[in-house]
Design a protein around this motif. Structure first.
Motif, PDB file in Angstrom:
ATOM      1  N   GLN A 171       0.842  -1.199   0.000  1.00 42.90           N
ATOM      2  CA  GLN A 171       0.000   0.000   0.000  1.00 42.90           C
ATOM      3  C   GLN A 171       0.878   1.250   0.000  1.00 42.90           C
ATOM      4  OE1 GLN A 171      -3.580   0.417  -0.054  1.00 42.90           O
ATOM      5  NE2 GLN A 171      -2.717   2.393  -0.607  1.00 42.90           N
ATOM      6  N   SER A 172       0.555   2.188  -0.898  1.00 40.03           N
ATOM      7  CA  SER A 172       1.338   3.421  -0.985  1.00 40.03           C
ATOM      8  C   SER A 172       0.477   4.631  -0.648  1.00 40.03           C
ATOM      9  CB  SER A 172       1.942   3.570  -2.381  1.00 40.03           C
ATOM     10  OG  SER A 172       2.933   2.585  -2.585  1.00 40.03           O
ATOM     11  N   TYR A 173       1.173   5.732  -0.290  1.00 38.19           N
ATOM     12  CA  TYR A 173       0.480   6.933   0.175  1.00 38.19           C
ATOM     13  C   TYR A 173       1.086   8.177  -0.477  1.00 38.19           C
ATOM     14  CZ  TYR A 173      -0.804   3.638   3.873  1.00 38.19           C
ATOM     15  OH  TYR A 173      -1.258   2.541   4.553  1.00 38.19           O
ATOM     16  N   CYS A 174       0.207   9.152  -0.753  1.00 42.91           N
ATOM     17  CA  CYS A 174       0.651  10.470  -1.210  1.00 42.91           C
ATOM     18  C   CYS A 174       0.099  11.493  -0.219  1.00 42.91           C
ATOM     19  CB  CYS A 174       0.134  10.751  -2.621  1.00 42.91           C
ATOM     20  SG  CYS A 174       0.570  12.385  -3.233  1.00 42.91           S
ATOM     21  N   ILE A 175       0.995  12.218   0.456  1.00 40.30           N
ATOM     22  CA  ILE A 175       0.593  13.195   1.468  1.00 40.30           C
ATOM     23  C   ILE A 175       0.781  14.597   0.896  1.00 40.30           C
ATOM     24  CG2 ILE A 175       0.845  13.909   3.878  1.00 40.30           C
ATOM     25  CD1 ILE A 175       0.433  10.906   3.675  1.00 40.30           C
ATOM     26  N   LEU A 176      -0.309  15.348   0.799  1.00 42.57           N
ATOM     27  CA  LEU A 176      -0.259  16.713   0.273  1.00 42.57           C
ATOM     28  C   LEU A 176      -0.233  17.695   1.441  1.00 42.57           C
ATOM     29  CD1 LEU A 176      -3.057  16.318  -2.439  1.00 42.57           C
ATOM     30  CD2 LEU A 176      -0.592  16.017  -2.761  1.00 42.57           C
ATOM     31  N   MET A 177       0.891  18.362   1.639  1.00 50.04           N
ATOM     32  CA  MET A 177       1.040  19.343   2.730  1.00 50.04           C
ATOM     33  C   MET A 177       0.768  20.749   2.180  1.00 50.04           C
ATOM     34  SD  MET A 177       1.825  17.479   5.338  1.00 50.04           S
ATOM     35  CE  MET A 177       2.289  18.745   6.534  1.00 50.04           C
ATOM     36  N   THR A 178      -0.114  21.486   2.851  1.00 52.76           N
ATOM     37  CA  THR A 178      -0.415  22.849   2.397  1.00 52.76           C
ATOM     38  C   THR A 178      -0.519  23.802   3.589  1.00 52.76           C
ATOM     39  OG1 THR A 178      -2.841  22.768   2.579  1.00 52.76           O
ATOM     40  CG2 THR A 178      -1.860  21.882   0.547  1.00 52.76           C
ATOM     41  N   GLY A 179      -0.520  25.096   3.266  1.00 55.26           N
ATOM     42  CA  GLY A 179      -0.832  26.110   4.263  1.00 55.26           C
ATOM     43  C   GLY A 179      -2.337  26.154   4.471  1.00 55.26           C
ATOM     44  N   PHE A 180      -2.789  26.985   5.440  1.00 53.30           N
ATOM     45  CA  PHE A 180      -4.224  27.063   5.736  1.00 53.30           C
ATOM     46  C   PHE A 180      -4.978  27.891   4.700  1.00 53.30           C
ATOM     47  CE2 PHE A 180      -2.707  25.868   9.983  1.00 53.30           C
ATOM     48  CZ  PHE A 180      -3.601  24.842  10.263  1.00 53.30           C
ATOM     49  N   LYS A 181      -4.316  28.937   4.185  1.00 58.63           N
ATOM     50  CA  LYS A 181      -4.982  29.818   3.226  1.00 58.63           C
ATOM     51  C   LYS A 181      -4.843  29.249   1.814  1.00 58.63           C
ATOM     52  CE  LYS A 181      -4.452  34.106   5.870  1.00 58.63           C
ATOM     53  NZ  LYS A 181      -3.857  35.466   5.875  1.00 58.63           N
ATOM     54  N   LEU A 182      -5.944  28.763   1.274  1.00 61.25           N
ATOM     55  CA  LEU A 182      -5.932  28.185  -0.065  1.00 61.25           C
ATOM     56  C   LEU A 182      -6.912  28.929  -0.959  1.00 61.25           C
ATOM     57  CD1 LEU A 182      -5.968  24.344   0.747  1.00 61.25           C
ATOM     58  CD2 LEU A 182      -4.001  25.731   0.088  1.00 61.25           C
ATOM     59  N   SER A 183      -6.482  29.223  -2.190  1.00 58.61           N
ATOM     60  CA  SER A 183      -7.386  29.849  -3.158  1.00 58.61           C
ATOM     61  C   SER A 183      -8.433  28.825  -3.607  1.00 58.61           C
ATOM     62  CB  SER A 183      -6.592  30.331  -4.373  1.00 58.61           C
ATOM     63  OG  SER A 183      -6.078  29.212  -5.084  1.00 58.61           O
ATOM     64  N   LYS A 184      -9.439  29.287  -4.313  1.00 57.14           N
ATOM     65  CA  LYS A 184     -10.496  28.394  -4.795  1.00 57.14           C
ATOM     66  C   LYS A 184      -9.901  27.328  -5.730  1.00 57.14           C
ATOM     67  CE  LYS A 184     -14.954  28.410  -7.182  1.00 57.14           C
ATOM     68  NZ  LYS A 184     -15.933  29.209  -7.958  1.00 57.14           N
ATOM     69  N   ASP A 185      -9.006  27.759  -6.632  1.00 60.81           N
ATOM     70  CA  ASP A 185      -8.386  26.810  -7.562  1.00 60.81           C
ATOM     71  C   ASP A 185      -7.512  25.799  -6.831  1.00 60.81           C
ATOM     72  OD1 ASP A 185      -9.619  28.005  -9.660  1.00 60.81           O
ATOM     73  OD2 ASP A 185      -7.797  28.773 -10.637  1.00 60.81           O
ATOM     74  N   ALA A 186      -6.780  26.275  -5.810  1.00 67.38           N
ATOM     75  CA  ALA A 186      -5.916  25.374  -5.041  1.00 67.38           C
ATOM     76  C   ALA A 186      -6.753  24.318  -4.329  1.00 67.38           C
ATOM     77  CB  ALA A 186      -5.088  26.165  -4.034  1.00 67.38           C
ATOM     78  N   LYS A 187      -7.890  24.738  -3.749  1.00 69.52           N
ATOM     79  CA  LYS A 187      -8.787  23.777  -3.089  1.00 69.52           C
ATOM     80  C   LYS A 187      -9.291  22.735  -4.090  1.00 69.52           C
ATOM     81  CE  LYS A 187     -10.506  26.716   0.672  1.00 69.52           C
ATOM     82  NZ  LYS A 187     -11.622  27.554   1.142  1.00 69.52           N
ATOM     83  N   THR A 188      -9.634  23.192  -5.291  1.00 67.65           N
ATOM     84  CA  THR A 188     -10.114  22.274  -6.332  1.00 67.65           C
ATOM     85  C   THR A 188      -9.039  21.250  -6.681  1.00 67.65           C
ATOM     86  OG1 THR A 188     -11.536  23.988  -7.256  1.00 67.65           O
ATOM     87  CG2 THR A 188     -11.048  22.127  -8.680  1.00 67.65           C
ATOM     88  N   LYS A 189      -7.784  21.715  -6.822  1.00 70.84           N
ATOM     89  CA  LYS A 189      -6.676  20.804  -7.137  1.00 70.84           C
ATOM     90  C   LYS A 189      -6.501  19.744  -6.057  1.00 70.84           C
ATOM     91  CE  LYS A 189      -3.532  24.042  -7.891  1.00 70.84           C
ATOM     92  NZ  LYS A 189      -2.264  24.718  -8.211  1.00 70.84           N
ATOM     93  N   ILE A 190      -6.469  20.197  -4.802  1.00 67.18           N
ATOM     94  CA  ILE A 190      -6.248  19.272  -3.684  1.00 67.18           C
ATOM     95  C   ILE A 190      -7.402  18.270  -3.593  1.00 67.18           C
ATOM     96  CG2 ILE A 190      -5.929  19.069  -1.186  1.00 67.18           C
ATOM     97  CD1 ILE A 190      -3.557  20.404  -2.668  1.00 67.18           C
ATOM     98  N   GLU A 191      -8.642  18.771  -3.713  1.00 61.51           N
ATOM     99  CA  GLU A 191      -9.817  17.889  -3.641  1.00 61.51           C
ATOM    100  C   GLU A 191      -9.808  16.859  -4.771  1.00 61.51           C
ATOM    101  OE1 GLU A 191     -13.048  20.648  -3.672  1.00 61.51           O
ATOM    102  OE2 GLU A 191     -12.704  21.294  -1.588  1.00 61.51           O
ATOM    103  N   THR A 192      -9.392  17.285  -5.956  1.00 57.55           N
ATOM    104  CA  THR A 192      -9.322  16.359  -7.092  1.00 57.55           C
ATOM    105  C   THR A 192      -8.315  15.246  -6.828  1.00 57.55           C
ATOM    106  OG1 THR A 192      -9.870  18.157  -8.631  1.00 57.55           O
ATOM    107  CG2 THR A 192      -8.852  16.186  -9.577  1.00 57.55           C
ATOM    108  N   MET A 193      -7.154  15.611  -6.315  1.00 55.39           N
ATOM    109  CA  MET A 193      -6.114  14.619  -6.025  1.00 55.39           C
ATOM    110  C   MET A 193      -6.575  13.612  -4.971  1.00 55.39           C
ATOM    111  SD  MET A 193      -3.380  14.950  -7.848  1.00 55.39           S
ATOM    112  CE  MET A 193      -2.149  14.104  -6.853  1.00 55.39           C
ATOM    113  N   VAL A 194      -7.264  14.099  -3.940  1.00 53.37           N
ATOM    114  CA  VAL A 194      -7.743  13.201  -2.880  1.00 53.37           C
ATOM    115  C   VAL A 194      -8.855  12.292  -3.403  1.00 53.37           C
ATOM    116  CG1 VAL A 194      -8.935  13.136  -0.634  1.00 53.37           C
ATOM    117  CG2 VAL A 194      -7.080  14.769  -1.021  1.00 53.37           C
ATOM    118  N   HIS A 195      -9.656  12.840  -4.330  1.00 48.73           N
ATOM    119  CA  HIS A 195     -10.844  12.131  -4.820  1.00 48.73           C
ATOM    120  C   HIS A 195     -10.529  11.039  -5.845  1.00 48.73           C
ATOM    121  CE1 HIS A 195     -14.691  11.444  -6.810  1.00 48.73           C
ATOM    122  NE2 HIS A 195     -14.193  11.904  -7.937  1.00 48.73           N
ATOM    123  N   THR A 196      -9.535  11.242  -6.712  1.00 48.19           N
ATOM    124  CA  THR A 196      -9.336  10.299  -7.821  1.00 48.19           C
ATOM    125  C   THR A 196      -7.865  10.012  -8.115  1.00 48.19           C
ATOM    126  OG1 THR A 196      -9.888   9.835 -10.140  1.00 48.19           O
ATOM    127  CG2 THR A 196      -9.399  12.119  -9.603  1.00 48.19           C
TER     128      THR A 196
END
Length: 410
Positions: free
Chosen positions: A300-325
């Motif tokens: 089993q492998s893992y990808c951990i996305l580390m970010t700051g608290f302040k995220l733009s709308k596009d950044a949130k979309t990118k992160i959500e997409t990566m977690v989702h699919t």
């Protein structure tokens, strides 16, 4: 052939590329494969050498770092046809690299090349060679052009047996200690870890961690001799990069701290964790490629996305997409919506394309229908001389006055 081979990272695109080159060689032609980094080019070369040797095929490697004396050996053999497969980087685009009869040109990780660079391969033969471009995540412009019929698409929709889907997790800076704990547990299980940073040196304008600060921080948290850490970035000499990759491959180091130089081609099946620092600063294509560096073994492998608290709308979309699919085409669709497809008749790679009616990411079925009608018209009247087709011909001629570079698009 002007074809896009779409297959997720680790799905087997390279072996298909090699078999395609064998078809060209069987018919008396030469073949080349171009990779965006020396690390990936060297990996292709080593992987193919074993097969080529058994088949009696002559294969050479040409990169920016290839010594002049070695180039003087390779180039005449290439021109005479003695070298049947040339593996390399951007160095292959140079004018003094001349083939006797180039039958097929393969471009790996094509999103890392410009349109004009790719077009240079067409000029390497009197009759343009077949072009096969391979990508785990098509850039928006390429995806858009495929809808217009300039590229045929082949899909590899399965991973090799035994692979488990990579689990992608989003963490904020407040989760740093739990991340370190998780990394230590993985190392105790015999696994290895990538930690990727967006910058090599400090920037006055950007406030996120750079590679060297990150390395020092990890060095404090993972002390020697219990833990060993390698470092890898684009400013290192080729031999130093190779040395660090070899150490990691031999499991002499537990953590590889790197920039996006590991984005493509590094194949370490024992590495099971990819930590991406300041993930919001990366493009979706890069995030998906980086994630593909793990999940190459049966664990089993893992990808951990580390970010700051302040995220733009596009950044949130990118992160959500990566977690989702984990699906490369789904990632590309979101990328298309975020970045736009670029200029279909020019060389711009991305940006908003203001079509009056169609939306490239939402109207794919209509665009496919339009393409099918266009192909039907051309099969009946290839010169567009029928009275009913004259308006189409007139429009096309008007476009060509200002945009006479269609032939350079690959």
């Amino acid at each position: 052939m002007n074809r896009l081979l779409q297959g997720d990272v680790g799905s087997g695109k390279t072996i298909i590329a090699f078999m395609t080159m064998l078809i060209a060689i069987d018919n008396g032609f030469q073949a080349c494969i171009v990779a965006p980094t020396e690390i990936l080019a060297m990996q292709h070369y080593r992987g193919m050498c074993g097969f080529a040797e058994q088949l009696g095929i002559r294969i050479s490697l040409l990169m920016g770092s290839t010594k002049l004396s070695k180039r003087k050996d390779i180039l005449p053999l290439l021109k005479s046809g003695a070298v049947q497969i040339l593996v390399g980087t951007h160095a292959i685009f140079e004018n003094n690299v001349v083939f006797k009869a180039l039958g097929v040109a393969i471009i790996d990780e094509q999103h890392r090349f410009g349109v004009v660079q790719r077009a240079k391969l067409w000029a390497k033969n009197k009759v343009p060679p077949h072009i096969l471009i391979m990508s785990a995540t098509p850039i928006p412009r390429t995806l858009a052009m495929s809808l217009y019929g300039d590229l045929d698409i082949s899909l590899i929709d399965k991973l090799p047996p035994g692979r488990k889907p990579i689990k992608t997790i989003h963490k904020y800076e407040s989760g740093r200690l739990s991340l370190f704990h998780f990394m230590k547990k993985q190392i105790a299980l015999g696994r290895q870890i990538y930690v990727v940073y967006p910058l090599i040196e400090e920037s006055r304008t950007l406030d996120y961690n750079n590679l060297m600060e990150g390395y020092e921080s990890l060095d404090r948290e993972f002390p020697k001799p219990e833990y060993q850490i390698s470092i890898l970035h684009g400013k290192m000499k080729s031999k130093d990069k190779e040395f660090e990759i070899n150490r990691f491959q031999k499991v002499e180091t537990h953590i590889m701290v790197a920039t996006t130089v590991v984005e493509v081609g590094v194949n370490i099946p024992n590495a099971s964790v990819m930590v991406i620092e300041s993930a919001e600063r990366f493009g979706l294509s890069q995030l998906h490629q980086l994630r593909g560096r793990v999940g190459r073994g049966s664990e089993q492998s893992y990808c951990i996305l580390m970010t700051g608290f302040k995220l733009s709308k596009d950044a949130k979309t990118k992160i959500e997409t990566m977690v989702h699919t984990n699906d490369g085409f789904e990632v590309a669709e979101v990328d298309l919506k975020l970045r736009g497809p670029g200029d279909l008749m020019g060389t711009q790679q991305s940006g908003i394309l203001n079509l009056k009616m169609a939306n490239l990411s939402e109207d794919q079925h209509i665009l496919k229908l339009a393409r099918d009608y266009a192909q039907k018209i051309l099969s009946e009247d290839k010169d567009l001389n029928f009275p009913k087709n004259l308006p189409i011909k007139n429009t096309y001629q008007q476009i060509m006055k200002y945009k006479g570079i269609w032939q350079n698009i690959s």
